[in-house]
Design an enzyme around this catalytic site. Structure first.
Site, PDB file in Angstrom:
ATOM      1  N   ASP A 106       0.817  -1.218   0.000  1.00  9.09           N
ATOM      2  CA  ASP A 106       0.000   0.000   0.000  1.00  9.09           C
ATOM      3  C   ASP A 106       0.850   1.267   0.000  1.00  9.09           C
ATOM      4  OD1 ASP A 106       1.053  -0.277   2.506  1.00  9.09           O
ATOM      5  OD2 ASP A 106      -0.853  -0.264   3.572  1.00  9.09           O
ATOM      6  N   LYS A 157       7.129   4.884  18.765  1.00  9.31           N
ATOM      7  CA  LYS A 157       6.440   6.139  19.113  1.00  9.31           C
ATOM      8  C   LYS A 157       7.161   6.911  20.222  1.00  9.31           C
ATOM      9  CE  LYS A 157       1.962   4.473  17.508  1.00  9.31           C
ATOM     10  NZ  LYS A 157       0.563   4.200  17.798  1.00  9.31           N
ATOM     11  N   ASP A 217       2.054   6.500   2.372  1.00  9.18           N
ATOM     12  CA  ASP A 217       1.199   5.365   2.706  1.00  9.18           C
ATOM     13  C   ASP A 217      -0.233   5.779   2.388  1.00  9.18           C
ATOM     14  OD1 ASP A 217      -0.487   3.562   3.941  1.00  9.18           O
ATOM     15  OD2 ASP A 217       0.090   4.093   5.969  1.00  9.18           O
TER      16      ASP A 217
END
Length: 347
Positions: A106, A157, A217
């Site tokens: 993707d 993160k 993306d």
């Protein structure tokens, strides 16, 4: 060299576009993204491909079949349940006995695959990961590396003070088959959280390939629209037409009536009909066999195949999926149109 495409995602954030379509089959300039990516691989001499599918696999198999039509050999492997990135790679182990490529299916990027393969071989790494820079890495897992281009840490993160890196995984990898020995069988496995940290712990070399100038993306309808804007603006080259040389592509079979305004960068596909006094663009893609009525406007939008935009209607900053009919004088703004339904999107 063989390539594996991870094409099993559900495309949840891209709904309603993916309600009935696997994410890799979403059209980019009228052709499925996966087909665009396979075309690109062929240019680098890679003609044997494995597609790992899960969500609506028949939609992918019915389009590509054995790959002969596209000049490649295609094999399929289907997950009964989602296995994660590493689990899906392990599931395809039987196809790979030499260095191989892996792609998230993707992704739209300008990575030079031949150059990345050369880099991988020079580094003599077990794995090479393509990376891309982001402004705010705290929403991602970031990659840290040393001055020799080898990865030292993966941080999930991180807060601003926890890492100096702004590099994230771009979803393109080159692996040696030995890596497969370190992925367990029969369960979901995260390559970022489990496999890569294990390989670092065991002292294997993982190289970072940092030569990606465009990466996206296609995760949301907003990003889907952005991808087309970027193509029309010449930020990434997709397909035959070079929008850096000429801002407009109008197919020879298009029928454009008098007093039509075509503004800025546009793509007009095969057998498109645009009626009098219509306004098209800027930033618009009209795919094959679509039609635009008298005095209608299509601005900043991606219109799929076999769509009719009625007289006096306007479509702005929207995605119109195949076979839709937009009624006369209807106004559609910031939405995805599926059949007779209009789904608002953020802007």
């Amino acid at each position: 060299m063989k390539a594996l495409f991870l094409a099993g995602g559900f495309g949840t954030r891209l709904k309603p576009i993916t309600n009935d379509l696997p994410k890799p089959m979403v059209p980019i300039m009228g052709k499925p993204l996966l087909e665009r990516n396979i075309e690109n691989l062929k240019k680098h001499g890679i003609d044997e491909i494995v597609l790992s599918t899960c969500y609506k696999p028949y939609k992918i198999e019915n389009h590509f079949k054995d790959g002969k039509k596209f000049g490649v050999k295609i094999n399929y492997i289907t997950e009964d349940m989602p296995l994660g990135t590493a689990g899906a790679i392990k599931n395809a182990e039987s196809f790979f006995d030499d260095t191989f490529l892996v792609f998230n299916a993707d992704i739209l990027s300008d990575i030079d695959i031949s150059d990345m393969i050369r880099f991988h071989k020079e580094k003599q790494a077990l794995a090479t990961i393509a990376v891309t820079k982001v402004d705010n890495p705290s929403a991602y897992g970031v990659i840290e590396h040393d001055e020799n281009g080898f990865i030292t840490a993966f941080k999930e993160k991180p807060k601003p003070h926890e890492s100096n890196s702004n590099l994230i995984n771009a979803g393109v990898y080159i692996f040696e088959p030995q890596l497969l020995d370190y992925i367990p069988t029969g369960r979901a496995v995260s390559i970022e959280r489990e496999t890569y940290p294990l390989l670092l712990q065991k002292g294997f070399k993982i190289a970072v390939y940092n030569k990606c100038s465009y990466w996206l993306d296609l995760g949301t309808p907003e990003k889907y629209l952005k991808a087309h804007r970027d193509i029309l603006e010449g930020n990434i080259h997709v397909g035959e037409h070079d929008f850096n040389r000429s801002k407009q592509y109008i197919s020879k079979s298009a029928r454009i009536h008098h007093s039509v305004k075509i503004l800025g960068s546009v793509y007009i596909g095969e057998n498109v009909e645009i009626s009098s006094f219509a306004v098209i663009g800027p930033g618009t893609v009209l795919c094959d066999n679509s039609s635009v009525g008298v005095n209608a406007k299509v601005i900043g939008s991606v219109v799929w195949d076999n769509v009719h935009v009625g007289d006096g209607a306007s479509v702005v900053n929207s995605v119109v999926m195949s076979n839709c009919r937009i009624d006369k004088n209807k106004k559609e703004l910031n939405c995805v149109l599926t059949g007779s339904l209009s789904h608002p999107i953020a802007v």
